[in-house]
Design a protein around this motif. Structure first.
Motif, PDB file in Angstrom:
ATOM      1  N   ASP A 135       0.837  -1.209   0.000  1.00 46.15           N
ATOM      2  CA  ASP A 135       0.000   0.000   0.000  1.00 46.15           C
ATOM      3  C   ASP A 135       0.867   1.252   0.000  1.00 46.15           C
ATOM      4  OD1 ASP A 135      -2.510  -1.215  -0.105  1.00 46.15           O
ATOM      5  OD2 ASP A 135      -2.594  -1.466   2.066  1.00 46.15           O
ATOM      6  N   ALA A 136       1.967   1.213   0.742  1.00 44.05           N
ATOM      7  CA  ALA A 136       2.887   2.355   0.770  1.00 44.05           C
ATOM      8  C   ALA A 136       3.494   2.589  -0.617  1.00 44.05           C
ATOM      9  CB  ALA A 136       3.984   2.125   1.800  1.00 44.05           C
ATOM     10  N   MET A 137       3.787   1.517  -1.330  1.00 43.44           N
ATOM     11  CA  MET A 137       4.313   1.653  -2.693  1.00 43.44           C
ATOM     12  C   MET A 137       3.287   2.334  -3.598  1.00 43.44           C
ATOM     13  SD  MET A 137       6.362  -1.929  -3.178  1.00 43.44           S
ATOM     14  CE  MET A 137       6.675  -1.668  -4.916  1.00 43.44           C
ATOM     15  N   GLY A 138       2.027   2.064  -3.369  1.00 40.36           N
ATOM     16  CA  GLY A 138       0.970   2.709  -4.145  1.00 40.36           C
ATOM     17  C   GLY A 138       0.872   4.203  -3.883  1.00 40.36           C
ATOM     18  N   TYR A 139       1.271   4.628  -2.675  1.00 40.51           N
ATOM     19  CA  TYR A 139       1.228   6.045  -2.325  1.00 40.51           C
ATOM     20  C   TYR A 139       2.355   6.838  -2.967  1.00 40.51           C
ATOM     21  CZ  TYR A 139      -1.798   4.497   1.529  1.00 40.51           C
ATOM     22  OH  TYR A 139      -2.793   3.942   2.278  1.00 40.51           O
ATOM     23  N   VAL A 140       3.389   6.168  -3.445  1.00 41.65           N
ATOM     24  CA  VAL A 140       4.562   6.837  -4.007  1.00 41.65           C
ATOM     25  C   VAL A 140       4.182   7.785  -5.137  1.00 41.65           C
ATOM     26  CG1 VAL A 140       6.708   6.434  -5.288  1.00 41.65           C
ATOM     27  CG2 VAL A 140       6.180   5.092  -3.269  1.00 41.65           C
ATOM     28  N   SER A 141       3.144   7.471  -5.869  1.00 41.95           N
ATOM     29  CA  SER A 141       2.771   8.326  -7.000  1.00 41.95           C
ATOM     30  C   SER A 141       2.399   9.740  -6.555  1.00 41.95           C
ATOM     31  CB  SER A 141       1.631   7.698  -7.797  1.00 41.95           C
ATOM     32  OG  SER A 141       0.459   7.666  -7.029  1.00 41.95           O
ATOM     33  N   PHE A 142       1.973   9.899  -5.303  1.00 44.95           N
ATOM     34  CA  PHE A 142       1.673  11.239  -4.805  1.00 44.95           C
ATOM     35  C   PHE A 142       2.946  12.021  -4.504  1.00 44.95           C
ATOM     36  CE2 PHE A 142      -2.529   9.449  -3.427  1.00 44.95           C
ATOM     37  CZ  PHE A 142      -3.278  10.236  -4.273  1.00 44.95           C
ATOM     38  N   ALA A 143       4.035  11.333  -4.247  1.00 47.01           N
ATOM     39  CA  ALA A 143       5.287  11.996  -3.869  1.00 47.01           C
ATOM     40  C   ALA A 143       6.008  12.633  -5.048  1.00 47.01           C
ATOM     41  CB  ALA A 143       6.209  10.998  -3.182  1.00 47.01           C
ATOM     42  N   ILE A 144       5.746  12.151  -6.251  1.00 47.61           N
ATOM     43  CA  ILE A 144       6.441  12.649  -7.432  1.00 47.61           C
ATOM     44  C   ILE A 144       5.418  13.254  -8.394  1.00 47.61           C
ATOM     45  CG2 ILE A 144       8.039  12.048  -9.288  1.00 47.61           C
ATOM     46  CD1 ILE A 144       8.666   9.467  -7.667  1.00 47.61           C
ATOM     47  N   PRO A 145       5.200  14.571  -8.303  1.00 48.51           N
ATOM     48  CA  PRO A 145       4.210  15.202  -9.190  1.00 48.51           C
ATOM     49  C   PRO A 145       4.556  15.005 -10.669  1.00 48.51           C
ATOM     50  CG  PRO A 145       4.956  16.725  -7.479  1.00 48.51           C
ATOM     51  CD  PRO A 145       5.843  15.522  -7.413  1.00 48.51           C
ATOM     52  N   GLY A 146       3.546  14.712 -11.447  1.00 49.99           N
ATOM     53  CA  GLY A 146       3.732  14.531 -12.889  1.00 49.99           C
ATOM     54  C   GLY A 146       4.133  13.118 -13.255  1.00 49.99           C
ATOM     55  N   ILE A 147       5.169  12.627 -12.645  1.00 46.01           N
ATOM     56  CA  ILE A 147       5.653  11.273 -12.929  1.00 46.01           C
ATOM     57  C   ILE A 147       4.786  10.237 -12.219  1.00 46.01           C
ATOM     58  CG2 ILE A 147       7.609   9.699 -12.621  1.00 46.01           C
ATOM     59  CD1 ILE A 147       9.440  12.152 -12.844  1.00 46.01           C
ATOM     60  N   GLY A 148       4.191  10.642 -11.103  1.00 49.34           N
ATOM     61  CA  GLY A 148       3.410   9.729 -10.280  1.00 49.34           C
ATOM     62  C   GLY A 148       2.283   9.035 -11.019  1.00 49.34           C
ATOM     63  N   GLU A 149       1.503   9.786 -11.748  1.00 47.76           N
ATOM     64  CA  GLU A 149       0.376   9.180 -12.466  1.00 47.76           C
ATOM     65  C   GLU A 149       0.855   8.251 -13.574  1.00 47.76           C
ATOM     66  OE1 GLU A 149      -2.615   9.135 -11.315  1.00 47.76           O
ATOM     67  OE2 GLU A 149      -2.041  10.512  -9.736  1.00 47.76           O
ATOM     68  N   PHE A 150       2.000   8.549 -14.168  1.00 48.76           N
ATOM     69  CA  PHE A 150       2.574   7.638 -15.164  1.00 48.76           C
ATOM     70  C   PHE A 150       2.988   6.325 -14.508  1.00 48.76           C
ATOM     71  CE2 PHE A 150       6.314   5.880 -17.314  1.00 48.76           C
ATOM     72  CZ  PHE A 150       5.737   5.561 -18.535  1.00 48.76           C
ATOM     73  N   SER A 151       3.506   6.401 -13.297  1.00 53.55           N
ATOM     74  CA  SER A 151       3.914   5.174 -12.596  1.00 53.55           C
ATOM     75  C   SER A 151       2.714   4.275 -12.297  1.00 53.55           C
ATOM     76  CB  SER A 151       4.668   5.510 -11.309  1.00 53.55           C
ATOM     77  OG  SER A 151       3.798   6.061 -10.343  1.00 53.55           O
ATOM     78  N   ASP A 152       1.533   4.881 -12.158  1.00 47.69           N
ATOM     79  CA  ASP A 152       0.326   4.085 -11.922  1.00 47.69           C
ATOM     80  C   ASP A 152      -0.006   3.182 -13.104  1.00 47.69           C
ATOM     81  OD1 ASP A 152      -0.048   4.962  -9.371  1.00 47.69           O
ATOM     82  OD2 ASP A 152      -1.551   6.472  -9.892  1.00 47.69           O
ATOM     83  N   ILE A 153       0.388   3.578 -14.300  1.00 48.30           N
ATOM     84  CA  ILE A 153       0.150   2.740 -15.482  1.00 48.30           C
ATOM     85  C   ILE A 153       0.887   1.411 -15.331  1.00 48.30           C
ATOM     86  CG2 ILE A 153       0.600   2.552 -17.969  1.00 48.30           C
ATOM     87  CD1 ILE A 153       0.210   5.609 -18.098  1.00 48.30           C
ATOM     88  N   ILE A 154       2.047   1.463 -14.727  1.00 48.17           N
ATOM     89  CA  ILE A 154       2.834   0.253 -14.501  1.00 48.17           C
ATOM     90  C   ILE A 154       2.375  -0.453 -13.228  1.00 48.17           C
ATOM     91  CG2 ILE A 154       5.169  -0.608 -14.009  1.00 48.17           C
ATOM     92  CD1 ILE A 154       6.130   1.856 -15.725  1.00 48.17           C
ATOM     93  N   TRP A 155       2.144   0.312 -12.147  1.00 51.25           N
ATOM     94  CA  TRP A 155       1.831  -0.279 -10.852  1.00 51.25           C
ATOM     95  C   TRP A 155       0.445  -0.933 -10.811  1.00 51.25           C
ATOM     96  CZ3 TRP A 155       3.736  -2.630  -7.075  1.00 51.25           C
ATOM     97  CH2 TRP A 155       3.071  -2.783  -5.868  1.00 51.25           C
ATOM     98  N   ALA A 156      -0.543  -0.420 -11.532  1.00 54.18           N
ATOM     99  CA  ALA A 156      -1.903  -0.971 -11.482  1.00 54.18           C
ATOM    100  C   ALA A 156      -1.944  -2.458 -11.849  1.00 54.18           C
ATOM    101  CB  ALA A 156      -2.849  -0.156 -12.353  1.00 54.18           C
ATOM    102  N   GLU A 159      -5.750   1.682  -8.371  1.00 49.08           N
ATOM    103  CA  GLU A 159      -4.445   2.217  -8.764  1.00 49.08           C
ATOM    104  C   GLU A 159      -4.487   2.945 -10.109  1.00 49.08           C
ATOM    105  OE1 GLU A 159      -1.842   2.526  -6.977  1.00 49.08           O
ATOM    106  OE2 GLU A 159      -2.390   1.229  -5.315  1.00 49.08           O
ATOM    107  N   ALA A 160      -5.344   2.514 -11.005  1.00 46.98           N
ATOM    108  CA  ALA A 160      -5.398   3.106 -12.342  1.00 46.98           C
ATOM    109  C   ALA A 160      -6.092   4.468 -12.356  1.00 46.98           C
ATOM    110  CB  ALA A 160      -6.105   2.155 -13.310  1.00 46.98           C
TER     111      ALA A 160
END
Length: 98
Positions: A19-40, A67-68
């Protein structure tokens, strides 16, 4: 009373970590939502490996959608599934054996 193995608690620790790994996308603006494409899809796959059967498949679908979709990363899907399985489920996979 006899305690079963600590495996459920290990699964809880892993759930909190995932769950903490899923929160990482909030820590990196802009790149975070792109990481969700991989993490979902990765989180959905991990969910099916952690929880077998129909409930694992349903949880994987929920995890994927959570996640998506933007803004839903704050939902601790893995931890909620652990609570459902080991605390609230009618067919208890109880941690304590009486």
């Amino acid at each position: 009373m006899k305690y079963k193995s600590n495996r459920p608690y290990g699964k809880l620790a892993l759930s909190v970590l995932l769950d903490a790994m899923g929160y990482v996308s909030f820590a990196i603006p802009g790149i975070g939502e792109f990481s969700d494409i991989i993490w979902a899809p990765v989180s959905a796959w991990i969910m099916t490996k952690m929880y077998k059967g129909q409930k694992g498949k349903i949880a994987a679908g929920i995890s994927f959608v959570e996640e998506a979709l933007p803004g839903l990363d704050v939902i601790p899907t893995f931890t909620i599934m652990w609570l459902y399985t080991y605390v609230f489920s009618k067919k208890k996979e109880s941690i304590i054996e009486v």
